[in-house]
Motif scaffolding. Structure first.
Motif, PDB file in Angstrom:
ATOM      1  N   ASP A   1       0.876  -1.162   0.000  1.00 49.08           N
ATOM      2  CA  ASP A   1       0.000   0.000   0.000  1.00 49.08           C
ATOM      3  C   ASP A   1       0.919   1.219   0.000  1.00 49.08           C
ATOM      4  O   ASP A   1       1.662   1.448   0.956  1.00 49.08           O
ATOM      5  CB  ASP A   1      -0.897  -0.016   1.246  1.00 49.08           C
TER       6      ASP A   1
ATOM      7  N   PRO B   1      -2.324   5.149  -7.633  1.00 49.46           N
ATOM      8  CA  PRO B   1      -3.185   4.268  -6.848  1.00 49.46           C
ATOM      9  C   PRO B   1      -2.397   3.673  -5.684  1.00 49.46           C
ATOM     10  O   PRO B   1      -1.232   3.294  -5.844  1.00 49.46           O
ATOM     11  CB  PRO B   1      -3.609   3.190  -7.847  1.00 49.46           C
ATOM     12  N   ARG B   2      -3.016   3.596  -4.517  1.00 49.51           N
ATOM     13  CA  ARG B   2      -2.314   3.087  -3.339  1.00 49.51           C
ATOM     14  C   ARG B   2      -1.896   1.631  -3.526  1.00 49.51           C
ATOM     15  O   ARG B   2      -0.863   1.199  -3.012  1.00 49.51           O
ATOM     16  CB  ARG B   2      -3.203   3.219  -2.104  1.00 49.51           C
TER      17      ARG B   2
ATOM     18  N   GLN C   1     -12.075  11.243  -8.474  1.00 49.21           N
ATOM     19  CA  GLN C   1     -12.952  10.490  -7.578  1.00 49.21           C
ATOM     20  C   GLN C   1     -12.157   9.539  -6.691  1.00 49.21           C
ATOM     21  O   GLN C   1     -11.084   9.067  -7.068  1.00 49.21           O
ATOM     22  CB  GLN C   1     -13.997   9.704  -8.383  1.00 49.21           C
ATOM     23  N   ASN C   2     -12.719   9.257  -5.507  1.00 48.07           N
ATOM     24  CA  ASN C   2     -12.119   8.305  -4.561  1.00 48.07           C
ATOM     25  C   ASN C   2     -10.666   8.644  -4.255  1.00 48.07           C
ATOM     26  O   ASN C   2      -9.776   7.797  -4.331  1.00 48.07           O
ATOM     27  CB  ASN C   2     -12.221   6.876  -5.106  1.00 48.07           C
ATOM     28  N   LEU C   3     -10.437   9.910  -3.876  1.00 52.21           N
ATOM     29  CA  LEU C   3      -9.069  10.374  -3.633  1.00 52.21           C
ATOM     30  C   LEU C   3      -8.358   9.582  -2.547  1.00 52.21           C
ATOM     31  O   LEU C   3      -7.131   9.465  -2.552  1.00 52.21           O
ATOM     32  CB  LEU C   3      -9.095  11.860  -3.254  1.00 52.21           C
ATOM     33  N   ASP C   4      -9.123   8.998  -1.620  1.00 50.76           N
ATOM     34  CA  ASP C   4      -8.492   8.237  -0.542  1.00 50.76           C
ATOM     35  C   ASP C   4      -7.818   6.973  -1.060  1.00 50.76           C
ATOM     36  O   ASP C   4      -7.001   6.374  -0.362  1.00 50.76           O
ATOM     37  CB  ASP C   4      -9.519   7.874   0.530  1.00 50.76           C
ATOM     38  N   ASN C   5      -8.146   6.562  -2.278  1.00 49.48           N
ATOM     39  CA  ASN C   5      -7.528   5.366  -2.872  1.00 49.48           C
ATOM     40  C   ASN C   5      -6.196   5.679  -3.550  1.00 49.48           C
ATOM     41  O   ASN C   5      -5.605   4.793  -4.175  1.00 49.48           O
ATOM     42  CB  ASN C   5      -8.472   4.715  -3.885  1.00 49.48           C
ATOM     43  N   TYR C   6      -5.732   6.926  -3.418  1.00 48.96           N
ATOM     44  CA  TYR C   6      -4.507   7.358  -4.089  1.00 48.96           C
ATOM     45  C   TYR C   6      -3.521   7.948  -3.079  1.00 48.96           C
ATOM     46  O   TYR C   6      -3.895   8.360  -1.983  1.00 48.96           O
ATOM     47  CB  TYR C   6      -4.815   8.427  -5.149  1.00 48.96           C
TER      48      TYR C   6
END
Length: 316
Positions: free
Chosen positions: A116, A148-149, A170-175
């Motif tokens: 991660d 991407p994480r 979108q879904n910035l927490d996944n990066y």
């Protein structure tokens, strides 16, 4: 007189044709007749040119470890090697369940944060290892690179030069968001560490051309700073087995930055092997309790350019 057999299975070996050939050469040199097996989602992969492909399950399937253990038993596998990040956890579990099989892999408790990118960046920062500046969404400075994480092979990487554009992702927490370095070189260090933690070889190489996240042209280079940097990382993270570590060199500020640590064989490790670093020899030798001699006399400026070769499957 025929040589004793030695069976090696790669987890996700799909395209590792040259690596399979090198394992066979190493085996012959060390007195073994090596057979290659590969555990893949499809049988229609190029490694079939050098060995037997076993069609298996995704690494996330709850039954995958049991399935691999059955294959290992049925095929008399001596060495099991993860070739993809997703297969490292599987291999580490198999190492516990298959004590008679040599599985040179870092303990998953150590390796898990490395898969991660946000967790890895946090770990590297705690260890005071130099990495690119890592931003929160609100603190990001342009230009920024967004990755991407999870995942690899450079999939999903984007460069942003405008904050408004970044905010629309979108879904910035996944990066993970990091500083973008415009003027750079990329390097990899291939290393092998025995299961007692002794570093046997470290080979820096510059990544000259990259396709799908893997080097298609790369050249070994004597770089004492990178070698020492890699050794420091290996010791701090308590890595073992084959490892490849990726670095970025910022030309404008003359600094080397750690990008990724992959506790497995790298995609272009064959360049380091052909330059003289006996990584495939080490794996077989350690499996068979043969002497392991540290190597630092690999050839500088060994350039490898990869080309495609077709494997054809007929519907008969």
């Amino acid at each position: 007189m025929s040589l004793p057999s030695l069976n090696i299975m790669l987890l996700g070996g799909g395209r590792k044709v040259s690596l399979s050939q090198q394992f066979k050469k190493s085996g012959e040199k060390l007195g073994f007749n090596v057979s290659i097996f590969s555990y893949d989602l499809s049988k229609e992969v190029p490694i079939v040119l050098e060995g037997e492909v076993i069609q298996g399950m995704p690494w996330t399937d709850p039954s995958v470890v049991g399935d691999i253990c059955n294959v290992v038993t049925n095929k008399n596998i001596d060495i099991l090697l993860p070739m993809q990040n997703g297969s490292i956890e599987v291999a580490s579990i198999c190492r516990v369940r298959l004590p008679d099989v040599f599985i040179p892999v870092t303990d998953f408790s150590v390796a898990k944060p490395l898969f991660d990118k946000k967790d890895a960046a946090k770990l590297f920062k705690e260890l005071k290892l130099p990495i690119p500046k890592t931003y929160s969404v609100l603190s990001a400075k342009m230009p920024a690179i967004v990755k991407p994480r999870r995942g690899g092979k450079s999939r999903g990487i984007q460069i942003f030069r405008d904050m408004d554009d970044l905010m629309h992702l979108q879904n910035l927490d996944n990066y993970i968001i990091q500083e973008y370095i415009e003027n750079f070189k990329e390097f990899t260090v291939d290393a092998y560490i025995n299961m007692e933690g002794e570093i046997l070889t470290t080979v820096p190489r510059e990544r000259l051309e990259i396709m799908g996240g893997e080097s298609t042209k790369t050249i070994t280079c004597r770089n004492q700073h990178l070698e020492q940097f890699a050794k420091d990382i290996i010791r701090r993270l308590r890595l073992c087995g084959p490892v490849n570590i990726q670095f970025l060199y910022d030309k404008d500020t003359d600094r080397y930055l750690l990008l990724e640590v992959n506790p497995r064989l790298g995609g272009a490790v064959i360049c380091s092997v052909l330059a003289g670093a006996p990584i495939t020899d080490y794996i077989i030798s350690e499996a068979k309790a043969l002497p392991l001699i540290p190597c630092d006399d690999w050839k500088d400026r060994t350039l490898m350019a990869t080309y495609q070769k077709e494997a054809v499957f007929f519907n008969s």
